[in-house]
Design an enzyme around this catalytic site. Structure first.
Site, mmCIF file in Angstrom:
data_model
loop_
_atom_site.group_PDB
_atom_site.id
_atom_site.type_symbol
_atom_site.label_atom_id
_atom_site.label_comp_id
_atom_site.label_asym_id
_atom_site.label_seq_id
_atom_site.Cartn_x
_atom_site.Cartn_y
_atom_site.Cartn_z
ATOM 1 N N SER A 177 0.797 -1.300 0.113
ATOM 2 C CA SER A 177 0.030 -0.027 0.088
ATOM 3 C C SER A 177 1.044 1.325 -0.082
ATOM 4 O O SER A 177 1.799 1.533 0.732
ATOM 5 C CB SER A 177 -0.811 0.039 1.223
ATOM 6 O OG SER A 177 -1.523 1.100 1.249
ATOM 7 N N CYS A 178 0.691 2.343 -1.022
ATOM 8 C CA CYS A 178 1.396 3.297 -1.306
ATOM 9 C C CYS A 178 0.831 4.760 -0.507
ATOM 10 O O CYS A 178 1.306 5.618 -0.432
ATOM 11 C CB CYS A 178 1.610 3.680 -2.641
ATOM 12 S SG CYS A 178 0.096 4.038 -3.507
ATOM 13 N N VAL A 179 -0.425 4.466 0.119
ATOM 14 C CA VAL A 179 -0.922 5.573 0.695
ATOM 15 C C VAL A 179 -0.180 6.403 1.858
ATOM 16 O O VAL A 179 0.037 7.779 1.415
ATOM 17 C CB VAL A 179 -2.526 5.121 1.340
ATOM 18 C CG1 VAL A 179 -2.869 6.411 2.180
ATOM 19 C CG2 VAL A 179 -3.465 4.633 0.268
ATOM 20 N N SER B 215 2.681 8.638 -0.509
ATOM 21 C CA SER B 215 2.407 9.490 -1.388
ATOM 22 C C SER B 215 2.412 10.862 -0.982
ATOM 23 O O SER B 215 2.436 10.894 0.089
ATOM 24 C CB SER B 215 0.678 9.111 -1.691
ATOM 25 O OG SER B 215 0.480 10.139 -2.679
#
Length: 578
Positions: free
Chosen positions: A84-86, A89
Site C-alpha cells: 500500500s502506497c497511501v 504518497s
C-alpha cells in the site's frame, strides 16, 4: 530456446494490474493476496482464481522462527508485490504522513521474499516490489534476517542473522516509457536471483501517447445505441462488439458547482501554477489517482459529448476510459460501484510496465517474449457478463440539489499574476471563525510558508478610489459600468453567504462566484497587466502594482465596502506572515 510457464504469486494484488502484465507474457498467476474483498474478487475473476481475502501482516509470524504462514504458500518462480502506497504518497499530507504502517507492510512482504529465497531447495528466480517514488526515501537498501524478524529461522538454517537477506536494487520508472498512455512514475526494486541484478526493462520506441490517442479510438460514451466492432486502443489484436465494452456508455457529467470549483483551482489557484481546464488532450494523460474527484485541482475533467451549458457541460472520465488510460484491456473487468472500480484502477500497476518487467525476466531466462499480436484475451472475453456493468445508455437528469453546507468557507481570486493574488473571502485570512459574518478583500504575496497579505480597509479603499480617479483616465467609465452591474443589489454579508450556500446553478447574481466572475471581466476590460502605478500612503505593503490588480482590488472592495456593510473607518491594515 526453452518454453515453459513461469509461476507467479502477486502480493497486495489489488485489481491485478501487476498480474495482468505477467499473464499477457505467458506467466501463470497461481495466487493473489489482498485483504480488500472487491480487489480479491476482481483479481480472481480476471485470473481464474478462487482466493480469499488475506492480510499480509499475517506473514510476520508470532516470533522470529515462525514461518508457518509463509510455508503454506506454493513455491513459485516469481513473487511480485505492491505494498500500500497511501502513507508514502506526496498527496498524503504533503508527503508528511506517518510511514509506520507502510513500512510494516513492506517489511512483512520482504520477510516472505527472504524465506522463499533462502530456504532449502528454493524455486524462486525473481522478486519485485513496486511503490510510489517517495517510498524509496524510507526503505533501507539492505535488510538483514534480523531486520525482518527472522533471527531464529536464520540460525535454524545455519545462517548468521546479521547477514544481508535482501538488497533493494531498483529505479524510478515512468510507465509511459513502456507504452502506458499516462505519466506514472513508480519506484520498482527487486532481483533476478542468479546474478543479483535488477531485471531492467527495455523502454519501447514510440511517440508518446496523447490523451486523444486513446479517447479518439474509443466509442463515444453518449452513444445510446452503440454498434460495430471496436479495436482496443492499447491492444490492436483485441477487437470487441460495442455492447461487449463495459463501464463506458453512461453519463459522467458534472454539476456546475463541481466543475466550476475544479476550473478555479486549476486555473486560478492562489498559490499553485496554472493547469489545463478541461484536460489538454494533446498531452499525455496525467496520473490516474485512487480517488475519483470532481471538484479538486487533481480531478480529470473532459468536455462532455452532450451539448449542454451548466450542469453536464463537462464530465469525468468513464471507468472504461480510466482503465484504458491505466493500460487495462477492454476484457478486464472490475467489481463494485463506480467509485470502487475507480479506486481499484487508480491503485494499480500499469499492465504495460508490468509486461515490460516480465519481458526482462523472460530474456534472463532465455525465453521468447509474447509478441503483441499473440497476446491471449480469450479467457477474459465473457467476464463482462459477471460484473455490475455501469452501462445504462441514459443521460443524467441533474435533479439533485447540490447545496453547500451552512457556514461554507469562501475564497476566490479575481486576479493572479507576478506572484500576487487579489482574493474575496468570507473570513479573515488565517482565521476560521465568524465565517460569512463579514467579507474581506486581500492582496496575497508570495507562496507557501512565506505568504504575506494585506487586508484592505475601508480607509484604504477610499484612498485607492482617490488615487485611481486622479491617475486613471477611464476611471469614471469604469465606475459607471460597475454601478450599472451592481446597482440595486443588496450586498449584505448575510445575502452573499446565503446565495453562496443555496445557489447550486450559479444563476443568482448575488452569488459571490457570479459576482467576481463579472467584476473581474469588467476590471480586466479597463486595464492592461503591464501598466504600473506608484502608490503612496495607500495602506498596502508595496509601492507599485499593475493597473489590472488595482482595478480587481477595487472591484472586490466595491462588494465589501458598499453602503450595506459597515466597517470602522481607519481599521488597521495588516501585512504579516502566517
Amino acid at each position: 530456446m526453452k518454453k515453459t510457464r513461469l509461476t507467479v504469486i502477486d502480493f497486495f494484488s489489488g485489481a491485478g494490474g501487476f498480474s495482468e502484465g505477467f499473464r499477457q507474457q505467458g506467466f501463470k498467476i497461481v495466487k493473489g493476496i489482498d485483504n480488500w474483498e472487491p480487489a480479491v474478487l476482481t483479481h480472481n475473476l480476471n485470473h481464474g482464481l478462487n482466493d480469499l481475502p488475506d492480510n499480509v501482516l499475517n506473514y510476520v509470524g508470532t516470533d522470529s522462527s515462525d514461518v508457518e504462514h509463509i510455508e503454506r504458500l506454493p513455491d513459485v518462480d516469481v513473487i511480485i508485490g505492491s505494498p500500500s502506497c497511501v502513507t508514502f504518497s506526496m498527496s498524503n499530507k504533503g508527503g508528511k504522513a506517518d510511514k509506520t504502517e507502510g513500512l510494516k507492510l513492506i517489511e512483512a512482504y520482504l520477510r516472505v521474499i527472504a524465506v522463499k529465497k533462502h530456504k532449502k531447495n528454493s524455486t524462486l528466480k525473481v522478486w519485485l516490489m513496486e511503490n510510489v517514488p517517495n517510498s524509496g526515501n524510507y526503505v533501507k537498501h539492505d535488510y538483514s534476517f534480523s531486520d525482518l524478524n527472522l533471527d531464529l529461522w536464520a540460525k535454524a538454517n545455519a545462517i548468521n542473522p546479521n547477514t544481508i537477506a535482501l538488497s533493494l536494487n531498483g529505479v524510478v520508472l515512468n510507465a509511459s516509457d513502456y507504452g502506458a498512455p499516462q505519466n506514472r512514475n513508480r519506484f520498482i526494486c527487486g532481483e533476478y536471483i542468479k546474478n543479483g541484478r535488477f531485471p531492467m526493462p527495455k523502454p519501447v520506441k514510440h511517440s508518446p501517447l496523447r490523451l486523444k490517442d486513446i479517447k479518439s479510438k474509443m466509442p463515444k460514451p453518449n452513444d445510446n445505441n452503440p454498434s460495430g466492432i471496436w479495436e482496443d486502443p492499447n491492444y490492436p489484436v483485441l477487437k470487441l462488439e460495442a455492447d461487449h465494452i463495459s463501464d463506458h456508455f453512461y453519463d459522467t457529467g458534472l454539476y456546475i458547482t463541481q466543475w466550476e470549483q475544479a476550473k478555479y483551482l486549476k486555473t486560478m489557484h492562489p498559490f499553485m501554477g496554472k493547469m489545463s481546464f478541461p484536460e489538454d488532450e494533446e498531452k499525455k494523460s496525467r496520473t490516474i489517482t485512487a480517488t475519483r474527484s470532481s471538484s479538486t485541482r487533481e480531478a480529470l475533467i473532459y468536455k462532455s459529448e452532450y451539448i449542454r451549458i451548466g450542469h453536464g457541460e463537462y464530465r469525468a472520465p468513464t471507468i472504461r476510459e480510466v482503465a484504458s488510460l491505466m493500460g487495462y484491456p477492454y476484457t478486464y473487468q472490475f467489481f463494485g460501484s463506480e467509485s470502487l472500480k475507480w479506486k481499484l484502477i487508480g491503485n494499480s500497476v500499469s499492465p504495460q510496465l508490468s509486461s515490460a518487467l516480465a519481458k526482462a525476466i523472460l530474456k534472463e531466462e532465455g525465453h521468447r517474449h509474447v509478441p503483441a499480436n499473440d497476446i491471449d484475451f480469450d479467457s477474459q472475453k465473457n467476464n463482462y457478463l459477471l460484473i455490475n456493468n455501469l452501462n445504462n445508455y441514459t443521460p443524467n437528469s441533474f435533479d439533485e440539489n447540490k447545496l453547500r453546507r451552512i457556514g461554507a468557507r469562501f475564497r476566490r481570486s479575481l486576479y493572479k499574476a507576478q506572484n500576487m493574488t487579489v482574493d474575496l473571502l468570507n473570513y479573515y485570512p488565517g482565521e476560521s471563525i465568524d465565517i460569512g459574518k463579514k467579507w474581506y478583500v486581500s492582496v496575497f504575496y508570495g507562496t507557501g510558508s512565506e505568504h504575506q497579505y494585506d487586508v484592505l480597509t475601508k480607509a484604504s479603499y477610499r484612498k485607492l478610489s482617490d488615487l485611481l480617479s486622479k491617475e486613471f483616465d477611464l476611471f469614471d467609465d469604469f465606475i459607471l459600468e460597475l454601478e450599472s452591474y451592481m446597482g440595486g443589489k443588496s450586498l449584505t454579508p448575510r445575502a452573499l453567504q446565503k446565495a453562496y450556500e443555496t445557489d447550486s446553478e450559479l444563476t443568482n447574481e448575488l452569488n459571490p462566484l457570479v459576482l467576481i466572475e463579472k467584476l473581474s471581466q469588467i476590471a480586466k476590460k479597463y486595464a492592461s497587466t503591464n501598466t504600473e502605478l506608484r502608490l503612496t500612503s495607500s495602506g498596502l505593503s508595496r509601492q507599485e502594482y499593475s493597473l489590472s490588480l488595482l482595478l480587481c482590488l477595487f472591484s472586490a472592495a466595491y462588494i465589501v465596502y458598499n453602503e450595506t456593510q459597515t466597517v470602522p473607518v481607519g481599521e488597521k491594515s495588516f501585512a504579516y506572515e502566517f
